[in-house]
Design an enzyme around this catalytic site. Structure first.
Site: not given
Ligand code: COS
Length: 387
Positions: A122, A130, A363, A365
């Site tokens: 992925f 990140g 996946e 932090t």
């Molecule tokens: N399921 C479905 N949709 C989701 C979701 C989920 N779990 N989480 C967020 N969304 C959707 C939101 O509803 C929003 O949609 P709309 O714009 O239509 O309302 C959109 O995605 C953006 O969400 P949000 O504004 O919360 O996004 P952010 O940019 O603030 O990011 C976090 C949110 C920090 C939670 C996210 O970027 C994240 O999980 N980061 C970590 C990523 C990660 O795990 N990286 C490691 C990779 S190793 S493979």
């Protein structure tokens, strides 16, 4: 604790346990030391049908669920997370296809991913994306019936070893998170290249590489979900696969506890085995209690998903957060119980302590996961107040 597994679940768990004991454990230290990708072990796991436990039978899997996948990952991780992460990371590329693939894409990719014939990876993370997953710079530009992908993905587990890449790109950078789109790219595409294998603190048997796209042409039929859905594909996938990280963490914690307990029963100081001292017993008691609590959280969140829950972001984040912090603590305490021996590479706990660290990082932090949990709690309580 008895989780009242079905006969089928016990069979899957025991099979994974046997592979871990007989095939992985004897080689874990050497694979870690030489940073060797465990090709032969992966073949054994593939031949045992463990890659596809959660994929439906129609597409070549065993038709079980996230819970059974967690059982497998936990057992393999007791012996070596550097090995188990290869299976888990392949799942990270498989779930987007399971959740968002067309029937044609499922028929094309799932049977080989289920049999372990092909590995998945992925590709989301980049130099500037990140925790801020929406800040990706890799672009996919429409060109007739195709898209041309350009950009560099960083720290991709199974990078270079995988056959199938799920890549998150920007198709409309002006739209922010709504401008992201996912594509499936095959390893033999001439536009995909790989960097050198990264040198890591732990999980050193696994392969982590840069994945570079240079004018990488893919048919629009390789798009996963609709255009602009890439962020949702990512988040929905991570909501499930974070439990796989939780299962890795439970496996590490249990493995470290087993080692510490066995050592404490043998090691004699002041004329007695150290397991007879209350100071050591209390440490072991805490380690066992925390591990069991982490396992309960991972198993229950997995059952919630398998049971058909619609939203499980919070529960999956809680399970990964708690289990990974537990793995770090229990592995560190196992080193402490074993003292100088624990610190030496002759025993597996120093590796487990290094391996545990990544579960708090990848996946999502544990800081990001607290954001996910906190925001969900606040959103939920707002809804309740309105009612
Ligand atoms: N399921 C479905 N949709 C989701 C979701 C989920 N779990 N989480 C967020 N969304 C959707 C939101 O509803 C929003 O949609 P709309 O714009 O239509 O309302 C959109 O995605 C953006 O969400 P949000 O504004 O919360 O996004 P952010 O940019 O603030 O990011 C976090 C949110 C920090 C939670 C996210 O970027 C994240 O999980 N980061 C970590 C990523 C990660 O795990 N990286 C490691 C990779 S190793 S493979």
């Amino acid at each position: 604790m008895d989780y009242f597994l079905t006969e089928e679940q016990e069979m899957i768990r025991d099979l994974a346990r046997r592979i871990a004991e007989e095939r992985i454990k004897p080689q874990a230290a050497e694979l870690d030391e030489s940073e060797t990708f465990p090709k032969e072990i992966m073949q054994t796991i593939a031949e045992s049908d463990l890659f596809g436990v959660y994929i439906d039978e129609e597409h070549g899997g065993l038709g079980m669920g996230v819970f059974e996948k967690c059982l497998v990952i936990e057992e393999l991780s007791k012996a070596c997370t550097g090995v188990s992460v290869t299976l888990a990371a392949s799942g990270l590329a498989t779930y987007p296809i399971v959740l968002f693939g067309t029937e044609k894409q499922k028929e094309q990719y799932l049977p080989d991913l289920a049999s372990g014939e092909k590995l998945g990876a992925f590709a989301l993370t980049e130099a500037e994306a990140g925790s801020d997953a929406a800040n990706i710079k890799t672009t996919a530009v429409e060109d007739g019936e195709d898209y041309i992908i350009n950009g560099t993905k960083q720290w991709i587990t199974n990078g270079g070893e995988a056959d199938v890449y799920v890549v998150i790109t920007m198709t409309d950078p002006n739209k922010g998170v709504r401008g992201a789109t996912a594509f499936i790219v095959d390893h033999d595409n001439p536009g995909i290249h790989f960097g050198k294998k990264e040198k890591k603190m732990g999980i050193r048997a696994s392969a982590t590489r840069e994945v570079i796209f240079e004018d990488c042409r893919v048919s629009r039929h390789q798009m996963l979900g609709r255009k602009g859905m890439g962020f949702v594909v990512t988040m929905k996938t991570l909501d499930i696969t974070r439990l796989g990280v939780g299962a890795q963490a439970v496996g590490i914690a249990q493995g470290a506890l087993n080692e510490a307990l066995a050592f404490a029963r043998e090691r004699v100081q002041f004329g007695k085995t150290i397991s007879s001292f209350q100071a050591v017993q209390h440490m072991l008691a805490d380690m066992a209690t925390q591990t069991e609590a982490a396992r309960s959280l991972v198993y229950n969140a997995a059952k919630m998903i398998d049971g058909g829950a619609k939203d499980y972001s919070k529960e999956s984040a809680m399970a990964k957060l708690f289990a990974s912090d537990t793995a770090m603590k229990v592995a560190t305490d196992a080193v402490q119980v074993m003292g100088g021996s624990g610190y030496m590479r002759d025993y597996p706990v120093e590796k487990m302590m290094r391996d545990a660290k990544i579960t708090q990082i990848y996946e999502g932090t544990n800081q990001i996961l607290r954001n996910v949990i906190g925001l969900d709690l606040v959103k939920d309580s707002r809804k309740k107040t309105k009612r």
